[in-house]
Design a protein around this motif. Sequence first.
Motif, PDB file in Angstrom:
ATOM      1  N   THR A 152     -80.113  84.566  -4.999  1.00  0.00           N
ATOM      2  CA  THR A 152     -78.589  84.348  -4.970  1.00  0.00           C
ATOM      3  C   THR A 152     -78.098  84.689  -6.396  1.00  0.00           C
ATOM      4  N   HIS A 180     -71.968  84.344  -6.710  1.00  0.00           N
ATOM      5  CA  HIS A 180     -71.944  83.664  -5.496  1.00  0.00           C
ATOM      6  C   HIS A 180     -72.310  82.192  -5.366  1.00  0.00           C
ATOM      7  N   GLY A 203     -74.086  79.738   4.293  1.00  0.00           N
ATOM      8  CA  GLY A 203     -73.353  80.803   3.519  1.00  0.00           C
ATOM      9  C   GLY A 203     -74.232  81.572   2.123  1.00  0.00           C
ATOM     10  N   GLY A 262     -77.522  81.069   2.244  1.00  0.00           N
ATOM     11  CA  GLY A 262     -78.707  81.724   2.800  1.00  0.00           C
ATOM     12  C   GLY A 262     -79.934  81.126   2.643  1.00  0.00           C
ATOM     13  N   HIS A 266     -78.153  92.099  11.543  1.00  0.00           N
ATOM     14  CA  HIS A 266     -78.157  91.484  10.081  1.00  0.00           C
ATOM     15  C   HIS A 266     -79.751  91.674   9.555  1.00  0.00           C
ATOM     16  N   ASP A 321     -66.529  78.759  10.135  1.00  0.00           N
ATOM     17  CA  ASP A 321     -67.024  79.125   8.962  1.00  0.00           C
ATOM     18  C   ASP A 321     -68.434  78.461   8.250  1.00  0.00           C
ATOM     19  N   PRO A 328     -74.264  79.641   9.560  1.00  0.00           N
ATOM     20  CA  PRO A 328     -74.940  80.650   8.775  1.00  0.00           C
ATOM     21  C   PRO A 328     -74.466  81.983   8.856  1.00  0.00           C
ATOM     22  N   SER A 329     -74.528  83.116   8.043  1.00  0.00           N
ATOM     23  CA  SER A 329     -74.056  84.388   8.040  1.00  0.00           C
ATOM     24  C   SER A 329     -74.330  84.944   9.166  1.00  0.00           C
ATOM     25  N   LEU A 359     -72.080  83.565  11.926  1.00  0.00           N
ATOM     26  CA  LEU A 359     -70.626  83.694  11.865  1.00  0.00           C
ATOM     27  C   LEU A 359     -70.200  85.043  11.892  1.00  0.00           C
ATOM     28  N   LYS A 360     -71.105  85.956  11.606  1.00  0.00           N
ATOM     29  CA  LYS A 360     -70.961  87.626  11.742  1.00  0.00           C
ATOM     30  C   LYS A 360     -70.840  87.797  13.349  1.00  0.00           C
ATOM     31  N   ARG A 397     -67.649  86.084  14.875  1.00  0.00           N
ATOM     32  CA  ARG A 397     -66.348  87.063  14.628  1.00  0.00           C
ATOM     33  C   ARG A 397     -66.259  88.071  15.502  1.00  0.00           C
TER      34      ARG A 397
END
Length: 348
Positions: free
Chosen positions: A51, A55, A87, A89, A300, A330, A333-334, A337-338, A341
């Motif tokens: 990371t 971030h 977020g 990871g 992803h 929110d 995990p990304s 969330l992706k 959305r």
Amino acid sequence: MTPETLRARLLAWYDANARDLPWRVGPAGHATGVRADPYRVWLSEVMLQQTTVPHAAPYFLKFTQRWPTVSDLAVEADEEVMAAWAGLGYYARARNLLACARAVARDHGGVFPDTEEGLRSLPGLGPYTAAAVGAIAFDLPTNVVDGNVERVMSRLFAAPTPLPEGKAELKALAGALVRDERPGDWAQALMDLGATICRPKAPLCERCPISEGCAAFAQGDPETYPRKAPKAARPRRHGVAYILTRGNEVALVRRPPKGLLGGMLALPTSDWRAGAWDEAEALAAAPMAADWRAVGEVEHVFTHFSLTLRLLRAEGNAEGLIWTPRAGLDALPSVFLKAARAGLSNLL
């Protein structure tokens, strides 16, 4: 350039150019005897694995405000820490974080061990993290080698062996420069040099305090170091994510504690496999019978594989799911969330 001259030049550069980071005691403070808090050093190092600093920094500030000591973190519920980690990871890091915090609180009275051996005995602390905490928090002459330091060493000595095979050689080269004098500042100076000057692309050699002793600079090709072996193709997996709504709420599940994204809230999904899912298979794997409609797909990329998730959405109600307002997604995990959305994008 002798090792002593190299060290003197790099430490002088660090004294004037050290990055201002929220977990760091700068060289001026360190010179007056102020030591970094081992908890903050450890937390930052765990967050910075895979990371970037920009971030990780907001997460670090949020964690240390909510859990200012390792003992505060140790008594928190798993799901609260996992949600706060969302977020960043690589969620195994969050599980290791809790295991280590609880071991420090339980076995060491809330105080981190002050030896490299003692730090290595803590769960989740590998050689690098133990060396970093040892050097930065306790001024132990440990050999701290992250990706930045590997890059500096590979260029400084024009090391020909490609990564990952060359890692042991680069670690040995770095270790030969460690001294009892200012080991924490030395470790951070090397990291800062790699992050700001000896960058992966377009290194700023004209600003480097040790370019005079750099073999790759003398050759005129520093950007070609470190040498890297060809990467294997990343495999692709396929799955289906199910977006089940109940008015303004979305159904979530908690993933099993072990494995990828373990313990995290997630959308219900099928298994992730090499082959694509046909419609009948996708419907059979759904969390409930409903009028499922295709609403697109998302891509992803994880470290070891790429994932294509088909998105199916339905309205319904079912027991055993975690119903969450859409505004509260929110913390997912990304990847989820992706998917959420994308799957909800055309709903008002």
